[in-house]
Enzyme design. Structure first.
Site, mmCIF file in Angstrom:
data_model
loop_
_atom_site.group_PDB
_atom_site.id
_atom_site.type_symbol
_atom_site.label_atom_id
_atom_site.label_comp_id
_atom_site.label_asym_id
_atom_site.label_seq_id
_atom_site.Cartn_x
_atom_site.Cartn_y
_atom_site.Cartn_z
ATOM 1 N N LYS A 73 1.471 8.529 -2.512
ATOM 2 C CA LYS A 73 1.738 7.225 -1.899
ATOM 3 C C LYS A 73 2.684 6.418 -2.791
ATOM 4 O O LYS A 73 2.578 6.471 -4.026
ATOM 5 C CB LYS A 73 0.382 6.519 -1.728
ATOM 6 C CG LYS A 73 0.371 5.258 -0.901
ATOM 7 C CD LYS A 73 -1.086 4.826 -0.663
ATOM 8 C CE LYS A 73 -1.221 3.524 0.081
ATOM 9 N NZ LYS A 73 -2.630 3.163 0.358
ATOM 10 N N SER A 150 -3.942 2.041 5.066
ATOM 11 C CA SER A 150 -2.575 1.862 4.659
ATOM 12 C C SER A 150 -1.892 3.143 4.165
ATOM 13 O O SER A 150 -0.672 3.185 4.080
ATOM 14 C CB SER A 150 -2.508 0.819 3.531
ATOM 15 O OG SER A 150 -3.209 1.267 2.382
ATOM 16 N N SER A 174 -8.523 2.696 3.354
ATOM 17 C CA SER A 174 -7.163 3.190 3.591
ATOM 18 C C SER A 174 -6.926 4.673 3.433
ATOM 19 O O SER A 174 -5.865 5.176 3.788
ATOM 20 C CB SER A 174 -6.183 2.471 2.670
ATOM 21 O OG SER A 174 -5.837 1.241 3.237
#
Ligand code: GLN
Length: 484
Positions: A73, A150, A174
């Site tokens: 990420k 997310s 997330s």
């Protein structure tokens, strides 16, 4: 033929036999990343990945990650590799150091192939608020459904067979919510179990490192590599690290609690039916499964308390994004002007709204009714959870009341379905509890998952129960293979 729909262990065996080389795996991963139409990547590390391949050295049978491609990420600092957390405010920022998670993976010779998209600065749950727009769910080729956020890009690239595992972060859910929407295993261990050094903070008391794999064994392999004290992160734990993969199949506790109020808040009959069938199979496999009660008032307080606490912490943590130190810089006569102009241009509406909520709840006159009250609710919620976990090895409930939602979903935000069933995963962030989502079924071609949550540092138990569940459902190694 492609290989990247296979698991870490399967790839390791192929690398061992010499059936495939790390270079071939990187060729495949980079080609798929470039052809990706789900918006998984902020930055494809093509040059870097080939440099890694050149420096790999000899195959090491004792190292399951040797030569395995992965994605991370874009809120993890990666030395010399752009890192912007899907926000315009960090445009052009290239860290001069690496996060511990990234460093540990590359030290173990896993090969990074890209930085993945997220909801801007990891705030959000829809995979729509990053500066590159929506990230799509590979299970729906028409691109109407969310993958969730997310950690949207990290979930999508594993579900799309671009890499066998990826790193995400989990402050409210997330990793574990997108895992449910993507048919994946999504794990976040105990708060402090994995160092967060170099992870851009969203809300430090809630932030966890998490990861996506396609089966439980791979998840245990990753925790083996990532867990442990790190002197660079004062919040990382001294607790001894277990042998997660080695102990995966050893028998463990078999007492499961299902929270009745969460189950009752779900309206989707197919999800409820499939979940009940899974409970029955667990009972047949020798588990004790009990429905237990949780105060509805506290459950309804999870999301509002989370928003107050996380926004307050985010407001403070992100004060360093001032247009001076790194990333975007707008012009202005004074420091104040530069900061104001940069932040006005650099953040999206969602981030600004959250900073307003955070600042409002931290105002001296509001602290008691908002911030402290939310902290008190958090404490009560954790106490109620611990009360259940005193008698049970894990709590098990559907991870979400629905399969992946449509992009234009409008939830009734005061309903129990939204406040409770769609947001209960955050309880594990409140308590720093280890928590894992894994698939339990499909509805209209879209997967949905269940979530197991247990007491701090009981990851071993969690993996063992998850592994039994995987056998029961038969749902493992799911992915969309795409063109090969
Ligand atoms: N969906 C939650 C939010 O909107 C969780 C985000 C997260 O875990 N990073 O903040």
């Amino acid at each position: 033929m492609g290989y990247l729909h296979l698991s870490i262990t399967e790839l390791h065996n192929l690398l061992k036999e010499g059936t495939v080389t790390p270079k071939q795996l990187v060729d495949e991963a980079i080609a798929k990343a470039k052809a990706d139409n789900n918006n998984c990547f902020e930055y494809i590390m093509e040059k870097e990945a080939y440099e890694f391949v050149d420096k790999l050295g000899d195959f090491d049978d004792s190292n399951p990650l040797w030569g395995i491609p992965f994605a991370i990420k874009d809120n993890y600092s990666t030395k010399d590799v752009p890192t912007c957390a899907s926000s315009n405010i960090l445009e052009g920022y290239v860290p001069v150091f690496s996060s511990t998670v990234y460093q540990r993976l590359i030290d173990r010779k896993a090969i990074p192939i890209g930085k993945t998209t997220l909801d801007e600065l990891a705030m959000g749950g829809t995979g729509t608020s990053g500066h590159k727009g929506k990230t799509y769910n590979p299970w729906d080729e028409t691109h109407k459904h969310q993958i969730g956020g997310s950690s949207c890009g990290s979930a999508s690239c594993v579900a799309a067979s671009i890499v066998p595992f990826s790193i995400g972060s989990d402050t409210g859910d997330s990793v574990r919510k997108p895992a449910s929407y993507g048919g994946l295993v999504g794990m976040k261990p105990t708060w402090g179990r994995i160092s967060r050094y170099g992870l851009l903070p969203f809300a430090a008391s809630l932030d966890h490192v998490g990861f996506f794999t396609r089966n439980v064994e791979d998840s245990a392999i990753l925790l083996d590599v990532l867990a442990g004290r790190d002197g660079k992160d004062f919040s990382s734990s001294f607790e001894p690290v277990d042998k997660y993969e080695e102990d995966l199949l050893k028998p463990r506790g078999k007492r499961i609690a299902v929270i009745k109020e969460i189950f009752d808040s779900i309206t989707n009959e197919e999800i409820k039916k499939t979940f009940i069938n899974t409970l029955n199979s667990l009972k047949n496999a020798g588990f004790t499964v009990d429905f237990v009660n949780f105060d509805v008032k506290l459950l309804r307080a999870v999301y509002p308390s989370y928003i107050v606490i996380s926004c307050a912490e985010a407001t403070s943590n992100n004060a360093n994004l001032d247009g001076i130190k790194f990333g975007l810089r707008e012009s202005g006569e004074t420091y104040q002007d530069v900061t104001k102009n940069t932040r006005t241009k650099g953040f999206s509406e969602l981030i600004k709204r959250r900073f307003v909520i955070g600042s409002f709840s931290l105002l001296r006159e509001n602290q008691d009714v908002l911030f402290r009250r939310a902290q008190k609710a958090r404490r009560l919620i954790v106490e109620e959870t611990n009360r259940i976990l005193k008698d049970y090895d894990a709590i098990y409930c559907p991870a979400s009341p629905t399969t992946a939602p449509l992009f234009e979903k409008h939830a009734d935000k005061l309903s129990n379905e939204y406040l409770i069933a769609d947001n209960w995963l955050t309880i594990a962030n409140f308590g720093g509890l280890p928590s894992i989502t894994l698939p339990i079924g499909f509805s209209d071609g879209l997967p949905f998952g269940g979530n197991l949550t247990s007491s701090p540092f009981k990851e071993k138990d969690l993996f063992a129960i998850a592994s039994c569940l995987e056998d029961i459902t038969g749902l493992k190694n799911l992915s969309k293979k795409g063109e090969e």
